[in-house]
Design an enzyme around this catalytic site. Structure first.
Site, mmCIF file in Angstrom:
data_model
loop_
_atom_site.group_PDB
_atom_site.id
_atom_site.type_symbol
_atom_site.label_atom_id
_atom_site.label_comp_id
_atom_site.label_asym_id
_atom_site.label_seq_id
_atom_site.Cartn_x
_atom_site.Cartn_y
_atom_site.Cartn_z
ATOM 1 N N ASP A 1 -15.897 1.755 6.902
ATOM 2 C CA ASP A 1 -14.737 2.553 6.485
ATOM 3 C C ASP A 1 -15.074 3.376 5.259
ATOM 4 O O ASP A 1 -14.693 4.539 5.154
ATOM 5 C CB ASP A 1 -13.553 1.641 6.168
ATOM 6 N N HIS B 1 0.850 -1.186 0.000
ATOM 7 C CA HIS B 1 0.000 0.000 0.000
ATOM 8 C C HIS B 1 0.886 1.236 0.000
ATOM 9 O O HIS B 1 1.878 1.293 0.714
ATOM 10 C CB HIS B 1 -0.908 0.026 1.236
ATOM 11 N N LYS C 1 -9.170 -2.281 5.348
ATOM 12 C CA LYS C 1 -9.301 -2.796 3.978
ATOM 13 C C LYS C 1 -8.262 -3.871 3.694
ATOM 14 O O LYS C 1 -8.556 -4.884 3.059
ATOM 15 C CB LYS C 1 -9.165 -1.644 2.981
ATOM 16 N N SER D 1 -8.195 3.030 8.653
ATOM 17 C CA SER D 1 -8.860 2.944 7.357
ATOM 18 C C SER D 1 -8.084 2.028 6.411
ATOM 19 O O SER D 1 -8.646 1.117 5.800
ATOM 20 C CB SER D 1 -8.987 4.349 6.753
ATOM 21 N N ARG E 1 -14.889 11.916 6.195
ATOM 22 C CA ARG E 1 -13.667 12.606 6.626
ATOM 23 C C ARG E 1 -13.188 13.566 5.557
ATOM 24 O O ARG E 1 -12.723 14.672 5.854
ATOM 25 C CB ARG E 1 -12.574 11.582 6.953
#
Lengths: 442, 442
Positions: free
Chosen positions: B161, B82, B187, B183, B168
């Site tokens: 989420d 990520h 995932k 968050s 947000r």
């Protein structure tokens, strides 16, 4: 997205300009800014505050989101009193007719009770037929004629504040001094006031228990008033015990009627006279506070103040006979004395427990849409510092049934504490705050 | 009202229990807690943070608000990468097939571009026919068969989420380390990973430009992973200039294909190999990072990595011929060189200006519902520190028309600065963070 940028700026400790406040709040009132953005902004304000110019701008923005009482043509001064709220605080019911009877207009817009504190509107609605939902036009006419109207915040008045207030309640952002001050002041300025007297409660039953926070609110309100040409004088008064003896809607109206007839409990009268004196001096009809005090005593002893309340009740659709016969108010089916369980000194009459007790009895709302049983409540005769003996009555519960009596007695057990000795309670009136500064009350 | 009490507690610096997080987030996912309460809570978290146990509990609560990829039966390790996002960051497109070709499964769930950074899904959708909206069942089947699927966050994955993330963004509460970490991790854990490699960008074009904040995010993610039995290794990499040369969807796919064929720009290859080495070691197929690096070089030189990308494209409905003929990707109608206006050293290639330029050209969204023109963007050949002469080409704009060319040239003028001398840019890879601590990259 404008709102997002403003939230970010406030989050980072920056300032929002007057033009931005105007745009934001008019869009909020028009439902063009969603509640979730306003909630995030309110929480950022909770943490980072608003400076004086921002608080003024927010107040103006909320004020101008709606209509105002048009009282500019009145020759009389227009002075209102606002209290941060407490248990047994029925001062408005006594003060408004009293001051109006002496030639100062009192255009009083009040709220409903929510949580542990009562609301003036609920109290007034104990009076059979009494309407608090006057139109602005009718309220204006009544103020011209009688010098006083006792009404609720209409849909036309500060709709942005109305919406924000409900949102703050649901998002734990009520306890922000600048937001509190802007909310109060936007409504009070909509009344077209020439001056305002503020009663900031302190102690365990107050909305802001802490003295420093109470003083901060007083100073913020005084600044806001000064910036709008509306002088504000604040008294800090005790809410570590209920004010007066009656707590609950019917019971408080009864006590208010007694007070207007010259038979009110001493603490209620002292606070009423102190606030009233400020109103009469600010309104220009008394030379000083001593002079004001004498005028109020005469207005009560002569029956002029009580007659004014009767006129107001009649004008707003209520049954004027309640002044002479309070038994016309809704009466509780059951009542029971609460007795001292031991010898000693009353060390505590905790007001929050009493307030929650009224709610448990059905006499106050937990949600805006709840109904209210006006008849229920307490009369607490014991005062902190009283020497009592086991078996002596300290209070009375008024309830609709035996279950209510049990709930009420439990609330009194929680509130009232008898001990071998007791710390002195807070002074009834402790500070007077004006633009010149803070003075201790003599 | 439960939510109100939790907001108040967090506002006052208290902690929310795991059971309370579960209840709150499942009610939020079921639309029983309104956005305005969650917005106020998010802002209170922005100010007061979440401790390690709360961050774990929030992650779990969001993870369990939805479905997960069921990959427990796979014998292969499952490792994903990520990135916190940047301009020109097409590493995922190279890395996923490369690592999958070496026997570690990569169940990669990516997002769309929003603001100034691009999104892997948008890049993939440059490929004619490519579908990123696979069902969980089909993604699972593809991972079993090919070791990789490149998909978007489906409606089934972490719906709490999904809703909170959009909120947000609208309420300026994105930049909270525990909320960011929860968050991402909710995932990633839904992908059924055995390990995760994190690329935290730093520098002016990064989501968290500041090194300390990047390190804080790395540590929070590592703790979260440790508490879920999913080891996390983080590299901090430079985003004070774009990564590679191509910036824009089609252009980045073309550059990724070149990279898989052994002809990628050095900075892109260095970051890809560094992240890939961590994945292969965590996945247990390489003994150490040097071994991993050699395996990746072979996978590229042998054509195995490119072949894997081709299989994935074909499996997801895309045109597999793009591997051999990138001109099948959507091509811009107009292109124009951007030339150096003076002699000097390239002192800056500011990535945010490039990112905003892509948006201005129509190649990235400003709102979620916007469409994307895949063909547009920039190829920036100038690198910070390059000595250049006036008139020398530094970059190329790709646009749909002449107006776009003008916008693109303006963005390049804003981004590229030529001076007499230049500060050294950030090291391409500066830190490696594991559960053992932070080490400087050699």
């Amino acid at each position: 997205m404008l709102a997002r940028a403003l939230i970010e700026r406030k989050r980072d400790g920056g300032r929002i300009t007057p033009a931005e406040w105007r745009s934001l709040m008019s869009r909020y009132a028009a439902d063009e800014v969603p509640d979730y953005q306003m909630a995030a902004l309110a929480m950022a304000i909770y943490f980072n505050g608003l400076d004086r110019a921002e608080t003024v701008a927010l107040t103006d923005a909320m004020l101008h989101s709606g209509a105002m009482l048009d009282l500019e043509h009145l020759t009389m001064a227009r002075v209102d009193k606002h209290s941060t709220g407490g248990v047994g605080d029925k001062v408005s019911l006594v003060l408004a007719p009293l001051v109006a009877s002496l030639g100062v207009a009192v255009p009083m817009m009040s709220g409903r009770g929510l949580g542990h504190t009562g609301g003036t509107l609920d109290k007034l609605e104990s009076i059979p037929g009494f309407r608090t939902d006057l139109t602005l036009a009718r309220a204006t006419e009544q103020i011209e004629r009688l010098g006083c109207a006792l009404i609720g915040q209409t849909r036309e008045i500060a709709p942005a504040d109305r919406r924000l207030y409900a949102l703050r309640d649901a998002t734990a952002t009520v306890e922000s001094i600048p937001l509190i001050a802007a909310s109060i002041m936007s409504k009070k300025l909509a009344e077209g006031l020439t001056a305002l007297v503020l009663d900031v409660k302190r102690g365990s039953g107050a909305f802001l228990p802490d003295l420093d926070r109470g003083l901060a609110l007083a100073r913020t309100m005084i600044e806001l008033g000064a910036d709008h040409g509306c002088p504000v004088v604040t008294l800090l008064t005790a809410m570590d015990r209920p004010l007066g003896r009656a707590c609950g809607n019917t019971l408080e109206v009864e006590e208010s009627i007694m007070a207007l007839r010259g038979d009110g409990p001493p603490d209620l009268m002292a606070v009423t006279y102190a606030l009233g004196a400020e109103m009469l001096v600010l309104g220009g009809v008394a030379a000083n506070r001593d002079d004001a005090r004498r005028r109020m005593e005469v207005a009560i002893s002569s029956g002029k103040a009580a007659a004014k309340f009767q006129q107001i009740i009649e004008a707003q659709g209520g049954d004027p006979r309640v002044l002479d016969d309070p038994s016309l108010l809704p009466q509780a089916a059951e009542c029971e004395l609460y007795l001292a369980v031991q010898d000693g000194v009353v060390a505590q009459v905790e007001p929050r427990a009493i307030g929650r007790g009224i709610t448990a009895l059905g006499g106050q709302r937990t949600k805006v849409e709840d109904g209210v049983d006006h008849s229920v409540g307490f009369v607490v005769t014991a005062r902190p510092g009283d020497v009592v003996r086991a078996g002596e009555p300290l209070a009375t519960v008024f309830a609709r049934d035996r279950d209510g009596i049990a709930l009420g007695l439990a609330a009194l057990r929680e509130s009232l504490r008898i001990a071998e000795e007791a710390d002195p309670p807070l002074p009834l009136i402790s500070h007077r705050v004006t633009e010149a500064g803070v003075e201790l009350w003599e």
